[in-house]
Design a protein around this motif. Sequence first.
Motif, PDB file in Angstrom:
ATOM      1  N   UNK A   1       3.734  -2.778  -9.447  1.00 24.42           N
ATOM      2  CA  UNK A   1       4.371  -4.611  -9.990  1.00 24.42           C
ATOM      3  C   UNK A   1       3.309  -5.341  -8.428  1.00 24.42           C
ATOM      4  N   UNK A   2       2.529  -5.911  -9.060  1.00 25.05           N
ATOM      5  CA  UNK A   2       1.571  -6.676  -8.225  1.00 25.05           C
ATOM      6  C   UNK A   2       2.357  -7.609  -8.007  1.00 25.05           C
ATOM      7  N   UNK A   3       2.332  -7.662  -6.510  1.00 23.45           N
ATOM      8  CA  UNK A   3       2.345  -8.835  -5.184  1.00 23.45           C
ATOM      9  C   UNK A   3       4.029  -7.846  -4.614  1.00 23.45           C
ATOM     10  N   UNK A   4       4.017  -6.839  -5.020  1.00 20.90           N
ATOM     11  CA  UNK A   4       4.942  -5.660  -3.802  1.00 20.90           C
ATOM     12  C   UNK A   4       4.756  -5.651  -2.457  1.00 20.90           C
ATOM     13  N   UNK A   5       5.767  -4.797  -1.824  1.00 26.46           N
ATOM     14  CA  UNK A   5       5.308  -4.832  -0.817  1.00 26.46           C
ATOM     15  C   UNK A   5       5.017  -2.904  -0.484  1.00 26.46           C
ATOM     16  N   UNK A   6       3.561  -2.809  -0.714  1.00 26.66           N
ATOM     17  CA  UNK A   6       3.137  -1.017  -0.851  1.00 26.66           C
ATOM     18  C   UNK A   6       4.276  -0.280   0.145  1.00 26.66           C
ATOM     19  N   UNK A   7       4.382   1.039  -0.207  1.00 27.64           N
ATOM     20  CA  UNK A   7       5.259   1.824   0.628  1.00 27.64           C
ATOM     21  C   UNK A   7       4.357   3.042   1.045  1.00 27.64           C
ATOM     22  N   UNK A   8       4.062   3.699   2.416  1.00 35.15           N
ATOM     23  CA  UNK A   8       3.090   4.337   2.949  1.00 35.15           C
ATOM     24  C   UNK A   8       3.762   5.529   2.358  1.00 35.15           C
ATOM     25  N   UNK A   9       3.332   6.578   1.835  1.00 38.53           N
ATOM     26  CA  UNK A   9       4.369   7.975   1.388  1.00 38.53           C
ATOM     27  C   UNK A   9       3.088   9.165   2.349  1.00 38.53           C
ATOM     28  N   UNK A  10       4.050   9.895   3.600  1.00 37.06           N
ATOM     29  CA  UNK A  10       3.740  10.383   4.493  1.00 37.06           C
ATOM     30  C   UNK A  10       4.343  12.144   3.527  1.00 37.06           C
ATOM     31  N   UNK A  11       2.722  13.258   3.471  1.00 38.31           N
ATOM     32  CA  UNK A  11       2.941  13.535   3.704  1.00 38.31           C
ATOM     33  C   UNK A  11       3.235  15.319   4.583  1.00 38.31           C
ATOM     34  N   UNK A  12       4.205  15.960   4.393  1.00 32.71           N
ATOM     35  CA  UNK A  12       4.440  17.581   4.913  1.00 32.71           C
ATOM     36  C   UNK A  12       5.028  18.049   4.503  1.00 32.71           C
TER      37      UNK A  12
ATOM     38  N   UNK B   1       5.918   0.198  -6.086  1.00 32.51           N
ATOM     39  CA  UNK B   1       5.848   0.613  -7.014  1.00 32.51           C
ATOM     40  C   UNK B   1       6.005   0.517  -8.464  1.00 32.51           C
ATOM     41  N   UNK B   2       5.825   1.295  -9.583  1.00 31.77           N
ATOM     42  CA  UNK B   2       5.221   1.845 -10.454  1.00 31.77           C
ATOM     43  C   UNK B   2       4.118   1.870 -11.095  1.00 31.77           C
TER      44      UNK B   2
ATOM     45  N   UNK C   1      16.669   8.473  -5.742  1.00 26.68           N
ATOM     46  CA  UNK C   1      16.815   8.485  -6.627  1.00 26.68           C
ATOM     47  C   UNK C   1      15.519   7.448  -7.767  1.00 26.68           C
ATOM     48  N   UNK C   2      14.552   6.972  -7.055  1.00 30.71           N
ATOM     49  CA  UNK C   2      13.326   6.118  -7.099  1.00 30.71           C
ATOM     50  C   UNK C   2      11.836   6.452  -7.203  1.00 30.71           C
TER      51      UNK C   2
ATOM     52  N   UNK D   1      12.227  -0.251 -10.004  1.00 29.76           N
ATOM     53  CA  UNK D   1      13.970  -0.250  -9.595  1.00 29.76           C
ATOM     54  C   UNK D   1      14.035  -0.412  -8.109  1.00 29.76           C
ATOM     55  N   UNK D   2      13.266   0.241  -7.749  1.00 26.39           N
ATOM     56  CA  UNK D   2      13.350  -0.249  -6.044  1.00 26.39           C
ATOM     57  C   UNK D   2      13.218  -1.773  -5.641  1.00 26.39           C
ATOM     58  N   UNK D   3      12.935  -1.833  -6.863  1.00 29.67           N
ATOM     59  CA  UNK D   3      12.794  -3.379  -5.429  1.00 29.67           C
ATOM     60  C   UNK D   3      14.161  -4.353  -6.282  1.00 29.67           C
ATOM     61  N   UNK D   4      15.143  -4.158  -6.867  1.00 29.36           N
ATOM     62  CA  UNK D   4      16.585  -4.299  -7.528  1.00 29.36           C
ATOM     63  C   UNK D   4      17.761  -3.740  -6.092  1.00 29.36           C
TER      64      UNK D   4
END
Length: 246
Positions: free
Chosen positions: A84-95, A117-118, A150-151, A182-185
């Motif tokens: 999704x262009x223009x959406x906020x990036x999410x940082x995924x950390x790995x443990x 997202x996506x 769920x996302x 769908x997390x954006x909604x």
Amino acid sequence: MATNSHPRTPLNAKSRSPPYASRQSLYAARNRNMLMYSSAVIIFAVGVTYAAVPLYRMFCAATGFAGTPNVGTGRFEPGRLVPVDGARRIKVHFNADRAEALPWAFTPQQKFVTVLPGETSLAFYKAKNESKKDIIGIATYNVTPDRIAPYFSKVECFCFEEQKLLAGEEVDMPLLFFIDKDILDDPACRGIDDVVLSYTFFRARRNAQGHLEPDASDKDVQKSLGFGDYEMAPRAEIRNAQPGKN
């Protein structure tokens, strides 16, 4: 004046089924249906008993319950795997964690990745058997905060599968995932900038039904799955072993 009268013709006795024979046929049909229904229920109950653990994992994976990421859902359609262009990036950390009884080294090969997202992303974990014996391990996982589960969908991973490492063997374990658009909604997920994906490796064992499971206490396993704050019912074999139980 003459009238024509037509005498009534009696019904042919052969055209009417004897009442006793009709009731007998009806009861026989009902008994057959009841037998088939009962057999189906018994077979289903036995199947559920043997598949309880896999079904429970499927439920968690399908619903994202208690931080269990989604796997194998309809969200893998190509049209949905588009960033999704223009959406906020999410940082995924790995443990990465492991049980003390498992003499392996287990580490993520990257500390984090940022995704839209996506957008699909590929990450790797590394595992090494530091013992002199071949060992089978099994991994559990969860994601926090749990409301994003769920996302958080995994296309390919190594969790809940037999991972056999020979003595001294070292392998790379790939993980392909994405965060559904769908997390954006979802208002509950607004403001989430960081996500932690955790894997825990245990030594594996076979239970009474032949299913592969972590060789650890229920408390440790539930904690690794993200259920540490939930009160879980004891296993059936534990309940049956309690005093006063037959």
